[in-house]
Design an enzyme around this catalytic site. Structure first.
Site, PDB file in Angstrom:
ATOM      1  N   ASP A  67       1.357  12.786  14.233  1.00  0.00           N
ATOM      2  CA  ASP A  67      -0.002  12.708  14.035  1.00  0.00           C
ATOM      3  C   ASP A  67      -0.978  13.129  15.394  1.00  0.00           C
ATOM      4  O   ASP A  67      -0.506  12.684  16.485  1.00  0.00           O
ATOM      5  CB  ASP A  67      -0.533  11.503  13.716  1.00  0.00           C
ATOM      6  CG  ASP A  67      -0.064  10.409  14.054  1.00  0.00           C
ATOM      7  OD1 ASP A  67       0.752  10.026  14.617  1.00  0.00           O
ATOM      8  OD2 ASP A  67      -0.396   9.469  13.384  1.00  0.00           O
ATOM      9  N   ASP A 136      -1.115  -2.832   8.376  1.00  0.00           N
ATOM     10  CA  ASP A 136      -1.305  -1.991   6.320  1.00  0.00           C
ATOM     11  C   ASP A 136      -0.283  -1.337   5.943  1.00  0.00           C
ATOM     12  O   ASP A 136      -0.246  -0.896   4.838  1.00  0.00           O
ATOM     13  CB  ASP A 136      -2.848  -1.498   6.708  1.00  0.00           C
ATOM     14  CG  ASP A 136      -2.998  -0.088   7.638  1.00  0.00           C
ATOM     15  OD1 ASP A 136      -1.471   0.027   7.640  1.00  0.00           O
ATOM     16  OD2 ASP A 136      -4.034   0.615   7.552  1.00  0.00           O
ATOM     17  N   HIS A 138       1.070   2.230   6.746  1.00  0.00           N
ATOM     18  CA  HIS A 138       0.804   3.248   6.865  1.00  0.00           C
ATOM     19  C   HIS A 138       1.947   3.569   7.964  1.00  0.00           C
ATOM     20  O   HIS A 138       2.185   2.520   8.799  1.00  0.00           O
ATOM     21  CB  HIS A 138      -0.141   3.749   7.853  1.00  0.00           C
ATOM     22  CG  HIS A 138      -0.636   3.212   9.070  1.00  0.00           C
ATOM     23  ND1 HIS A 138      -1.970   2.504   9.903  1.00  0.00           N
ATOM     24  CD2 HIS A 138      -0.154   3.193  10.228  1.00  0.00           C
ATOM     25  CE1 HIS A 138      -2.015   2.208  10.970  1.00  0.00           C
ATOM     26  NE2 HIS A 138      -1.070   2.688  11.564  1.00  0.00           N
ATOM     27  N   GLU A 143      -3.122   6.040   5.110  1.00  0.00           N
ATOM     28  CA  GLU A 143      -3.391   4.851   5.293  1.00  0.00           C
ATOM     29  C   GLU A 143      -3.094   4.140   3.127  1.00  0.00           C
ATOM     30  O   GLU A 143      -2.866   5.071   3.100  1.00  0.00           O
ATOM     31  CB  GLU A 143      -4.814   4.108   5.386  1.00  0.00           C
ATOM     32  CG  GLU A 143      -5.501   5.131   7.026  1.00  0.00           C
ATOM     33  CD  GLU A 143      -5.122   3.737   8.219  1.00  0.00           C
ATOM     34  OE1 GLU A 143      -3.908   3.056   8.041  1.00  0.00           O
ATOM     35  OE2 GLU A 143      -5.578   4.176   8.858  1.00  0.00           O
TER      36      GLU A 143
HETATM   37  C1  F6R Z   1       2.232   7.139  15.498  1.00  0.00           C
HETATM   38  C2  F6R Z   1       1.436   6.336  14.377  1.00  0.00           C
HETATM   39  C3  F6R Z   1       1.259   5.119  13.537  1.00  0.00           C
HETATM   40  C4  F6R Z   1       1.906   3.941  13.879  1.00  0.00           C
HETATM   41  C5  F6R Z   1       1.398   2.626  13.492  1.00  0.00           C
HETATM   42  C6  F6R Z   1       2.386   1.171  14.666  1.00  0.00           C
HETATM   43  O1  F6R Z   1       1.756   8.301  15.503  1.00  0.00           O
HETATM   44  O2  F6R Z   1       2.186   7.613  14.146  1.00  0.00           O
HETATM   45  O3  F6R Z   1       2.240   5.085  12.007  1.00  0.00           O
HETATM   46  O4  F6R Z   1       3.326   4.306  14.548  1.00  0.00           O
HETATM   47  O5  F6R Z   1       0.426   2.350  13.831  1.00  0.00           O
HETATM   48  O6  F6R Z   1       1.731   1.627  15.826  1.00  0.00           O
HETATM   49  P1  F6R Z   1       2.546   0.215  16.977  1.00  0.00           P
HETATM   50  O7  F6R Z   1       3.950   1.147  17.122  1.00  0.00           O
HETATM   51  O8  F6R Z   1       1.839   0.631  18.090  1.00  0.00           O
HETATM   52  O9  F6R Z   1       2.500  -0.591  16.046  1.00  0.00           O
END
Ligand code: F6R
Length: 237
Positions: A67, A136, A138, A143
């Site tokens: 992303d 959440d 994701h 989401e």
């Molecule tokens: C990042 C991504 C997000 C993260 C998620 C967890 O490229 O796609 O889905 O993997 O937000 O983030 P952290 O690792 O910072 O808790």
């Protein structure tokens, strides 16, 4: 679904890096699906360390990131392109031309999403997709929603995600409101999925995602259906 319980973040990072290193050794021209965020930082550090010791070679690797924020160019310090260069690509012998991150500055985001999806297909798909998980549920920026979003698309970030990501920006108001992300179907097409998660704050969502019903209200729960999912986790389940 294989669950590997690690002792702590460092142990999780080493174990995840071992799985990625094995993939690179077994298939030197692998397509790696990569993630940003705090979860994979230690994994990337470990891979850099093994690269420096001569144990792994990235010269034939191609990467596709999950992303990118809409509106940030690759030289913005909070863009995911910048993150990847800074945390991995600048430190190993990967050919930057073969590292792909969606273009958050594209003029036509719909066309960019389509281009990215086609790019992944043209590469023959992802061999190993690394994922983190949001509070959440994701994955990527998919989401909770009434349905599972399918292919690469543009999303409006919800409040919880904006709040969680504000720690990387000066303030919440500086966090972009939109992002482009691989869809659930894009992720599910990866031949192998490696999800990493650590910390007591992820305990509740990890239980919901992997021991609860498969539902688009918890996007990561779809991974229960993936034929080759490995979870490496510390202090969650
Ligand atoms: C990042 C991504 C997000 C993260 C998620 C967890 O490229 O796609 O889905 O993997 O937000 O983030 P952290 O690792 O910072 O808790």
């Amino acid at each position: 679904m294989k669950i590997i319980r690690a002792k702590d973040y460092a142990d999780m990072s080493r174990k995840a890096a071992n799985i990625i290193a094995a993939q690179i050794i077994l298939k030197p021209d692998s397509v790696l699906g990569l993630a940003t965020g705090s979860s994979p930082v230690g994994t990337y550090k470990q891979l850099i360390d093994w690269y420096n010791k001569g144990d792994i070679d990235f010269s034939q690797i191609t990467s596709v990131n999950l992303d990118e924020y809409v509106g940030l160019s690759g030289d913005h310090e909070q863009s995911y392109r910048y993150f990847m260069n800074d945390n991995l690509f600048n430190h190993v012998n990967i050919d930057k031309a073969r590292t792909h991150v969606p273009n958050g500055k594209a003029e036509d985001m719909d066309a960019e999403c389509q281009r990215y999806e086609e790019l992944i297909r043209s590469l023959g798909g992802v061999d190993l997709q690394l994922l983190g998980i949001g509070h959440d549920g994701h994955i990527g920026f998919n989401e909770p929603a009434p349905d599972f979003p399918t292919i690469t698309h543009c999303v409006e970030l919800n409040e919880m995600t904006i709040k969680a990501n504000a720690r990387f920006f000066g303030s919440e108001s500086e966090v972009p409101t939109h992002a482009v992300t691989m869809g659930i179907q894009t992720i599910m097409r990866a031949r192998k999925v490696l999800l990493i998660a650590n910390g007591a704050d992820k305990k509740e969502i990890m239980e919901k995602a992997f021991f609860g019903p498969v539902t688009p209200a918890v996007p990561a729960s779809i991974l229960q259906m993936h034929p080759d999912l490995t979870i490496v986790t510390a202090d969650t389940i």
